[in-house]
Design an enzyme around this catalytic site. Sequence first.
Site, PDB file in Angstrom:
ATOM      1  N   THR A 184     -21.878  -5.731  23.881  1.00  0.00           N
ATOM      2  CA  THR A 184     -20.639  -6.071  24.583  1.00  0.00           C
ATOM      3  C   THR A 184     -20.580  -5.512  25.999  1.00  0.00           C
ATOM      4  O   THR A 184     -19.689  -5.866  26.759  1.00  0.00           O
ATOM      5  CB  THR A 184     -19.414  -5.578  23.793  1.00  0.00           C
ATOM      6  N   LEU A 242      -3.768  -6.378   6.749  1.00  0.00           N
ATOM      7  CA  LEU A 242      -4.753  -6.999   5.866  1.00  0.00           C
ATOM      8  C   LEU A 242      -5.057  -6.193   4.601  1.00  0.00           C
ATOM      9  O   LEU A 242      -5.123  -6.767   3.511  1.00  0.00           O
ATOM     10  CB  LEU A 242      -6.057  -7.242   6.638  1.00  0.00           C
ATOM     11  N   HIS A 268       1.725   2.598  16.545  1.00  0.00           N
ATOM     12  CA  HIS A 268       1.341   1.574  17.523  1.00  0.00           C
ATOM     13  C   HIS A 268       2.229   1.657  18.764  1.00  0.00           C
ATOM     14  O   HIS A 268       2.835   0.673  19.183  1.00  0.00           O
ATOM     15  CB  HIS A 268       1.407   0.180  16.896  1.00  0.00           C
ATOM     16  N   ARG A 297       0.822  -1.202   0.000  1.00  0.00           N
ATOM     17  CA  ARG A 297       0.000   0.000   0.000  1.00  0.00           C
ATOM     18  C   ARG A 297       0.858   1.254   0.000  1.00  0.00           C
ATOM     19  O   ARG A 297       2.061   1.222   0.208  1.00  0.00           O
ATOM     20  CB  ARG A 297      -0.881   0.030   1.255  1.00  0.00           C
ATOM     21  N   LYS A 356       3.650   1.873   7.837  1.00  0.00           N
ATOM     22  CA  LYS A 356       3.951   0.914   8.895  1.00  0.00           C
ATOM     23  C   LYS A 356       5.305   1.213   9.516  1.00  0.00           C
ATOM     24  O   LYS A 356       5.862   2.290   9.354  1.00  0.00           O
ATOM     25  CB  LYS A 356       3.888  -0.508   8.332  1.00  0.00           C
ATOM     26  N   GLN A 392       2.480  -0.822  23.807  1.00  0.00           N
ATOM     27  CA  GLN A 392       2.719  -2.023  23.027  1.00  0.00           C
ATOM     28  C   GLN A 392       4.213  -2.354  23.047  1.00  0.00           C
ATOM     29  O   GLN A 392       5.055  -1.500  23.363  1.00  0.00           O
ATOM     30  CB  GLN A 392       2.262  -1.839  21.567  1.00  0.00           C
ATOM     31  N   ILE A 432      -3.568 -10.862  11.052  1.00  0.00           N
ATOM     32  CA  ILE A 432      -2.612 -10.255  10.127  1.00  0.00           C
ATOM     33  C   ILE A 432      -2.741  -8.741  10.245  1.00  0.00           C
ATOM     34  O   ILE A 432      -3.825  -8.191  10.045  1.00  0.00           O
ATOM     35  CB  ILE A 432      -2.875 -10.719   8.687  1.00  0.00           C
ATOM     36  N   ASP A 433      -1.637  -8.066  10.560  1.00  0.00           N
ATOM     37  CA  ASP A 433      -1.754  -6.652  10.909  1.00  0.00           C
ATOM     38  C   ASP A 433      -1.643  -5.700   9.718  1.00  0.00           C
ATOM     39  O   ASP A 433      -1.599  -4.477   9.918  1.00  0.00           O
ATOM     40  CB  ASP A 433      -0.743  -6.275  11.993  1.00  0.00           C
ATOM     41  N   ARG A 473     -13.170  11.161  15.876  1.00  0.00           N
ATOM     42  CA  ARG A 473     -13.355  10.200  14.786  1.00  0.00           C
ATOM     43  C   ARG A 473     -12.173  10.272  13.822  1.00  0.00           C
ATOM     44  O   ARG A 473     -11.758  11.354  13.419  1.00  0.00           O
ATOM     45  CB  ARG A 473     -14.659  10.482  14.035  1.00  0.00           C
ATOM     46  N   ASP A 514     -22.362  -4.702  18.779  1.00  0.00           N
ATOM     47  CA  ASP A 514     -21.591  -3.475  18.968  1.00  0.00           C
ATOM     48  C   ASP A 514     -21.632  -3.137  20.453  1.00  0.00           C
ATOM     49  O   ASP A 514     -21.702  -4.043  21.290  1.00  0.00           O
ATOM     50  CB  ASP A 514     -22.138  -2.351  18.089  1.00  0.00           C
TER      51      ASP A 514
END
Length: 353
Positions: free
Chosen positions: A213, A300, A95, A18, A77, A100, A297-298, A129, A209
Amino acid sequence: MTELHLWLRHEPRTTERRTPIVPSDARRLVDSGVRLTVEESPQRIFPIEEYEAAGAAVAPAGSWVSAPRAAVILGLKELPDEPGELPHRHIFFGHAYKRQPGAEALLGRFAAGGGSLLDLEYLVDDDGRRLAAFGFWAGYLGAALAVRQHRGSLVAPLVPGSKEELDETLRPVAGDEEFTALVIGALGRSGRGARVAFRTAGIEPTCWDLAETRDLDRPALLAHDVLVNCVLATTPVPPFLREEDLDDPSRRLRTLCDVTCDVGSPLNVLPVYDRTTEWDDPARRLRKEPPLDLIAIDNLPSLLPRESSTDFSAALVLQLLEFGVGGAWGRCLDRFHQACRELGIVEKEFGDD
């Protein structure tokens, strides 16, 4: 106003095809007075010649390390491990703000070099958002791979293609009559993509949603064949799946796809695995009997690189045309400073020796 110099870097991950800016939007930036440098990249879905034709300067892959300090380095990434100090402003998915693995090391590199991370995950409007996201395609591909895995037709290694080619593999097949699927986070971008993919396969998924949950019905969750999780938690919530759930003798669940891949984060809603899966081994067995397979898969959307890049770029270019110290970009910078403070990282002042 100082001229904005954007430097679109090559992605070092071999499966990342990408790009955050497609050639047509590169032309829009150049025509608006942005100086644009694009690195050569052997796997980027759009050839370098299209960027050059759009008015961008071309640079060798990885040359961003010696870019002018005022240049803003744009990617998607992770960065390579070197250099150890990062003096530029970088835009990508870091991330690193929820503790993390590797977060402290990455932010420490920015602090040491006097640079900053403008994390695309935190490029948001006044209501929080996201302003540019790959969510729809991540959800679409997550559900598509889950369907194929459950049918026994998922073949490794995964190969990027077009939506038309992928949809052909999703056509309903005999035996789908009893296929049950659950999408958690069904009302968000990723959830919408997952629902569309399931329906392309002739499957009407159960949609959960926030309302569902808050008081999770675990037996109902485990009674589905396939679960696609599209929830990326930003505050602590009870996990959707626990280790003891995987050993529940009544479990019908056979395929679990985690679109969000928040592994290692204390906010992970699926703390039942400790590493992601890869293109050459997309599904990993978590339990042998009854079987339970994980897809996590991070990147996708890179399996549909042209479609996902075009959609993302259309949103991001609007924000890049308004790049500055305030607004959404100012919030990004504030979040970077906050993350450094939370980890006790002292930032180097720009211009320090």
